[in-house]
Write a protein that holds these residues in place. Structure first.
Motif, mmCIF file in Angstrom:
data_model
loop_
_atom_site.group_PDB
_atom_site.id
_atom_site.type_symbol
_atom_site.label_atom_id
_atom_site.label_comp_id
_atom_site.label_asym_id
_atom_site.label_seq_id
_atom_site.Cartn_x
_atom_site.Cartn_y
_atom_site.Cartn_z
ATOM 1 N N ARG A 208 -6.681 3.353 -2.220
ATOM 2 C CA ARG A 208 -5.391 2.893 -1.699
ATOM 3 C C ARG A 208 -4.378 2.663 -2.812
ATOM 4 O O ARG A 208 -3.174 2.882 -2.620
ATOM 5 C CB ARG A 208 -5.584 1.605 -0.898
ATOM 6 C CG ARG A 208 -6.374 1.807 0.392
ATOM 7 C CD ARG A 208 -6.415 0.546 1.207
ATOM 8 N NE ARG A 208 -5.081 0.171 1.670
ATOM 9 C CZ ARG A 208 -4.818 -0.939 2.358
ATOM 10 N NH1 ARG A 208 -5.804 -1.773 2.657
ATOM 11 N NH2 ARG A 208 -3.591 -1.216 2.747
ATOM 12 N N ALA B 265 4.540 -6.559 2.202
ATOM 13 C CA ALA B 265 5.820 -6.425 2.899
ATOM 14 C C ALA B 265 5.650 -5.679 4.216
ATOM 15 O O ALA B 265 6.259 -6.027 5.232
ATOM 16 C CB ALA B 265 6.824 -5.692 2.001
ATOM 17 N N LYS B 266 4.795 -4.649 4.191
ATOM 18 C CA LYS B 266 4.551 -3.872 5.405
ATOM 19 C C LYS B 266 3.861 -4.711 6.466
ATOM 20 O O LYS B 266 4.195 -4.652 7.650
ATOM 21 C CB LYS B 266 3.700 -2.651 5.055
ATOM 22 C CG LYS B 266 3.490 -1.698 6.214
ATOM 23 C CD LYS B 266 2.702 -0.480 5.763
ATOM 24 C CE LYS B 266 2.482 0.477 6.934
ATOM 25 N NZ LYS B 266 1.703 1.673 6.504
ATOM 26 N N GLU B 267 2.881 -5.509 6.016
ATOM 27 C CA GLU B 267 2.162 -6.364 6.961
ATOM 28 C C GLU B 267 3.066 -7.469 7.498
ATOM 29 O O GLU B 267 2.962 -7.875 8.651
ATOM 30 C CB GLU B 267 0.931 -6.972 6.280
ATOM 31 C CG GLU B 267 -0.145 -5.943 5.963
ATOM 32 C CD GLU B 267 -1.294 -6.543 5.169
ATOM 33 O OE1 GLU B 267 -1.168 -7.729 4.778
ATOM 34 O OE2 GLU B 267 -2.293 -5.832 4.942
ATOM 35 N N LYS C 118 2.439 -5.576 -3.352
ATOM 36 C CA LYS C 118 3.666 -6.121 -2.768
ATOM 37 C C LYS C 118 4.112 -5.294 -1.565
ATOM 38 O O LYS C 118 4.546 -5.836 -0.546
ATOM 39 C CB LYS C 118 4.770 -6.154 -3.820
ATOM 40 C CG LYS C 118 4.546 -7.202 -4.908
ATOM 41 C CD LYS C 118 5.661 -7.142 -5.945
ATOM 42 C CE LYS C 118 5.439 -8.179 -7.046
ATOM 43 N NZ LYS C 118 6.499 -8.099 -8.087
ATOM 44 N N ALA C 119 4.001 -3.958 -1.704
ATOM 45 C CA ALA C 119 4.404 -3.083 -0.602
ATOM 46 C C ALA C 119 3.523 -3.307 0.618
ATOM 47 O O ALA C 119 3.999 -3.305 1.761
ATOM 48 C CB ALA C 119 4.333 -1.624 -1.051
ATOM 49 N N ARG C 120 2.236 -3.501 0.371
ATOM 50 C CA ARG C 120 1.315 -3.731 1.484
ATOM 51 C C ARG C 120 1.628 -5.048 2.187
ATOM 52 O O ARG C 120 1.624 -5.136 3.414
ATOM 53 C CB ARG C 120 -0.127 -3.729 0.974
ATOM 54 C CG ARG C 120 -1.165 -3.836 2.092
ATOM 55 C CD ARG C 120 -2.576 -3.601 1.582
ATOM 56 N NE ARG C 120 -2.998 -4.619 0.645
ATOM 57 C CZ ARG C 120 -3.109 -4.433 -0.667
ATOM 58 N NH1 ARG C 120 -2.816 -3.254 -1.204
ATOM 59 N NH2 ARG C 120 -3.502 -5.409 -1.464
ATOM 60 N N GLU D 25 2.759 -3.363 -7.545
ATOM 61 C CA GLU D 25 3.739 -2.802 -6.616
ATOM 62 C C GLU D 25 3.081 -2.421 -5.291
ATOM 63 O O GLU D 25 3.651 -2.641 -4.212
ATOM 64 C CB GLU D 25 4.406 -1.575 -7.242
ATOM 65 C CG GLU D 25 5.363 -1.913 -8.386
ATOM 66 C CD GLU D 25 5.984 -0.662 -8.988
ATOM 67 O OE1 GLU D 25 5.577 0.456 -8.577
ATOM 68 O OE2 GLU D 25 6.856 -0.798 -9.863
ATOM 69 N N GLY E 269 6.271 -7.202 7.995
ATOM 70 C CA GLY E 269 7.282 -6.648 8.894
ATOM 71 C C GLY E 269 6.760 -6.324 10.273
ATOM 72 O O GLY E 269 7.519 -5.938 11.159
ATOM 73 N N ARG E 270 5.446 -6.430 10.456
ATOM 74 C CA ARG E 270 4.875 -6.112 11.771
ATOM 75 C C ARG E 270 5.117 -7.232 12.778
ATOM 76 O O ARG E 270 5.140 -8.389 12.432
ATOM 77 C CB ARG E 270 3.364 -5.874 11.626
ATOM 78 C CG ARG E 270 3.056 -4.585 10.873
ATOM 79 C CD ARG E 270 1.560 -4.424 10.714
ATOM 80 N NE ARG E 270 1.241 -3.209 9.975
ATOM 81 C CZ ARG E 270 0.017 -2.856 9.626
ATOM 82 N NH1 ARG E 270 -1.009 -3.626 9.944
ATOM 83 N NH2 ARG E 270 -0.192 -1.742 8.966
#
Length: 404
Positions: free
Chosen positions: A314, A399-401, A395-397, A392, A403-404
């Motif tokens: 990942r 942020a994605k979680e 952090k992206a993961r 990074e 936003g759900r």
């Protein structure tokens, strides 16, 4: 005519009976043996009492009905031929537990045997202690002999199966297997038997914790070869102790579980499954054969590696070209390694493994020195880049979680 034939048949039957009778161990009618306990939960201490013919020296032979595999690789030069035989002796019928209880006055002789260190010989010890007459149960086991070789190991074979051993050779090789299984004279011999002039005897015997479950046989033997009828005891294991049949011992399952949890957490951080740390610790902390530990750790590492591979994939830290080339070499090593473990002793296993770990540890310590770090600034820059990418990705993961 019929009467004549009848006499011949009767004489033949009598001869057969006498031959069988003389071939069986002598069981004296006035030879008694008793146990104060016959049921145990995970080992314990019991007292053996009895009476043998007056003036006899008495030994106790104790063994379990549970059996386990043991092997011995004969790689010593034959003094007669001057050649190394390279023969692997293997049996699946070695008692999981075996002990000879000696007269208490044999304590000094046993200490002298222990002082010989790794070079002690079971056959010599039995003679020195006068206990060779008591050694019977293991001498009846079935032993296979293989002409071993490196090429055979590569293709996953133990080698050529040799003709069956005769009884004398079986007894000799069984002693080597018993020594390979138990290693320490203290685990085979115990000078605890008090004997009175009238033949009465008494011994306090401890069945170790986590000993194999099932029936145990106890037989008293005199120095003249007279044997008592066997008496029995039963040992039970209850959870969390479980019996490992291919190791011939019980174990509290929570200990290895917690150890594996700690080591795997650390091992995955290093890009490994943790087996290289778990392996020597299991051998050192529990009475487990190195062959069983090596074979058990191998598949269990897959669990930690599977989760590690998923997470490293990942964050894009895996180079599959390099990984596949390394994997091909590991497949080849996987054929060679398992057979070679049967050809080395526990001491050799620890020696080799210990040196490998020391060399690896030395390399890792050297790579933390200022001089090494100065010469490898580029590598440090790459590591920093890896850390940055990992942060990074994390952090992206998140942020994605979120936003759900």
């Amino acid at each position: 005519m019929l009467q004549h034939h009848g006499k011949i048949v009767s004489s033949s039957l009598l001869l057969v009976f006498l031959l069988v009778a003389f071939s069986l161990p002598a069981i004296a009618s006035d030879f008694t043996i008793n146990l104060d306990r016959t049921e145990f939960d995970n080992g314990g201490t019991f007292t053996v009492t009895g009476k043998a013919p007056a003036g006899s020296r008495v030994f106790l032979e104790i063994w379990s009905e549970k059996q386990v595999r043991a092997s011995y690789f004969d790689s010593k030069k034959d003094p007669q031929t001057g050649k190394i035989p390279y023969i692997l002796y293997l049996s699946k019928e070695v008692p999981a537990y075996y002990q000879i209880i000696l007269p208490a006055d044999e304590k000094d002789k046993l200490q002298a045997i222990k002082a010989e260190g790794k070079k002690w010989s079971l056959s010599k010890a039995l003679k020195d202690l006068g206990a060779d007459v008591a050694y019977r149960a293991p001498s009846k086991i079935k032993i296979d002999a293989y002409k071993a070789g490196f090429l055979a190991s590569v293709i996953g074979s133990r080698g050529k199966l040799l003709p069956p051993l005769d009884p004398k050779e079986t007894r000799k090789r069984s002693m080597q297997l018993i020594k390979a299984r138990f290693r320490d004279p203290d685990k085979i011999f115990c000078p605890a038997l008090e004997i009175s002039p009238d033949g009465s005897f008494k011994a306090s015997v401890t069945l170790p914790k986590d000993s194999a479950p099932g029936r145990y046989y106890v037989v008293a033997v005199t120095d003249k070869g007279e044997r008592s009828a066997p008496v029995y005891l039963e040992n039970h294991l209850r959870f969390p102790s479980v019996y490992l049949s291919n190791a011939g011992t019980g174990i509290n399952i929570f200990g290895p579980f917690l150890l594996a949890l700690a080591i795997t957490t650390f091992g995955v951080l290093m890009g490994a499954g943790g087996g290289f740390i778990l392996n020597p610790l299991l051998v050192s902390l529990w009475p487990l054969p190195h062959t069983v530990v090596a074979g058990t750790v191998m598949p269990t590492v897959l669990f930690s590696q599977a989760s590690g591979i998923y997470n490293y994939t990942r964050i894009k830290f895996i180079n599959w070209k390099l990984g596949l080339s390394l994997g091909a070499a590991m497949v080849l090593g996987g054929f060679i390694g398992p057979k070679l473990t049967e050809l080395i002793t526990l001491e050799q296993f620890k020696f080799i493994f210990g040196w490998i770990l020391l060399v690896l540890a030395g390399l890792m310590v050297w790579q933390t020195t200022p001089g090494y770090l100065e010469r490898h600034k580029k590598e440090q820059a790459i590591l920093k880049e890896f850390r940055r990418r990992a942060e990074e990705a994390a952090k992206a993961r998140l942020a994605k979680e979120g936003g759900r």
